[in-house]
Write an enzyme that holds these catalytic residues in place. Structure first.
Site, PDB file in Angstrom:
ATOM      1  N   THR A 246      19.199 -38.244  -5.191  1.00 33.03           N
ATOM      2  CA  THR A 246      19.090 -37.215  -6.221  1.00 33.03           C
ATOM      3  C   THR A 246      20.343 -36.348  -6.260  1.00 33.03           C
ATOM      4  O   THR A 246      20.839 -35.980  -7.330  1.00 33.03           O
ATOM      5  CB  THR A 246      17.855 -36.337  -5.959  1.00 33.03           C
TER       6      THR A 246
ATOM      7  N   GLU B 117       0.823  -1.212   0.000  1.00 33.78           N
ATOM      8  CA  GLU B 117       0.000   0.000   0.000  1.00 33.78           C
ATOM      9  C   GLU B 117       0.859   1.264   0.000  1.00 33.78           C
ATOM     10  O   GLU B 117       0.574   2.222  -0.718  1.00 33.78           O
ATOM     11  CB  GLU B 117      -0.921   0.004   1.227  1.00 33.78           C
TER      12      GLU B 117
ATOM     13  N   CYS C  33      -0.243  -0.103   7.668  1.00 32.33           N
ATOM     14  CA  CYS C  33      -0.700   0.411   6.373  1.00 32.33           C
ATOM     15  C   CYS C  33      -2.018   1.172   6.501  1.00 32.33           C
ATOM     16  O   CYS C  33      -2.304   2.061   5.702  1.00 32.33           O
ATOM     17  CB  CYS C  33      -0.859  -0.735   5.387  1.00 32.33           C
TER      18      CYS C  33
END
Length: 225
Positions: A206, A61, A96
């Site tokens: 992996t 904002e 805000c």
């Protein structure tokens, strides 16, 4: 199409843009959520845009308000379209809601109600005479900040499990084969998920076999910023 439908469609379009902006902060806002904001003048023109770029930095904002002012626009009486209810607590940055009230914003539309310690922004705004409406494109907005929402609401981290397999239910084409099991769209979706999470984990097999980078490379798409 009725007038109400036209207004609803325009609000949805502004919120879609706010969501696009919010996602630009992916990977940099933690432990805060990704948030985007669009400021719309009374004549329907967009006068400012912003998103939360990084933790401890200005919220969406405030970024949108500064963007509007830097272009010579007065945000008084404008509509703020925000992906998350404006915060109402003073943490590492001021609330805000205070910035929006001081700027004279006339209406707030948000997607997701704030479940965190900064909640209550909409109630405070209404108490000051500012119309605040929630729930616009709430589903897409919740999905965008799902890991943050899950942690705030449950106290537990959110995991996504990624597995790729061929049409005959195999996870590899074999040692002698080269090439991806998945296509470009699937790989892009994985990198989008990586950008939304704070960590990526793989098994030791992996690591030994592929030595993966585990970085974000295919998101956002080229040209999207």
């Amino acid at each position: 199409m009725s007038r109400d439908q036209v207004v609803e469609n325009r609000l949805a379009a502004f919120m879609e843009r706010a969501l696009e902006l919010a996602e630009r902060g992916g990977g940099a806002t933690a432990p805060n959520p990704m948030v985007g904001c669009v400021l719309v003048a009374p004549d329907g023109s967009v006068i400012g845009e912003g998103f939360h770029r990084r933790a401890c930095g200005p919220h969406a904002e405030v970024e949108a308000l500064e963007a509007a002012r830097s272009c010579g626009h007065d945000p008084t009486g404008s509509l703020a379209v925000v992906t998350l209810e404006p915060c109402n607590a003073h943490g590492r940055t001021p609330p805000c809601t205070t910035a929006l009230l001081e700027a004279g914003v006339g209406q707030i539309v948000f997607a997701v109600a704030d479940p965190h310690t900064g909640k209550g922004g909409a109630e405070r705004l209404r108490g000051e005479g500012v119309e605040a409406v929630g729930g616009v494109l709430e589903g897409p907005a919740r999905r965008l900040i799902e890991p943050w929402l899950h942690f705030v609401e449950t106290g537990r981290p959110l995991f996504h499990l990624k597995s790729a397999q061929t049409l005959n239910a195999r996870v590899t084409r074999g040692r002698e084969s080269v090439g991806w099991v998945t296509g470009p769209a699937a790989r892009q979706a994985v990198h989008r998920l990586r950008r939304q999470h704070r960590a990526v984990m793989v098994g030791v097999g992996t690591v030994i076999a592929d030595d993966p980078l585990l970085t974000v490379r295919d998101w956002p798409p080229a040209g999207d910023g």
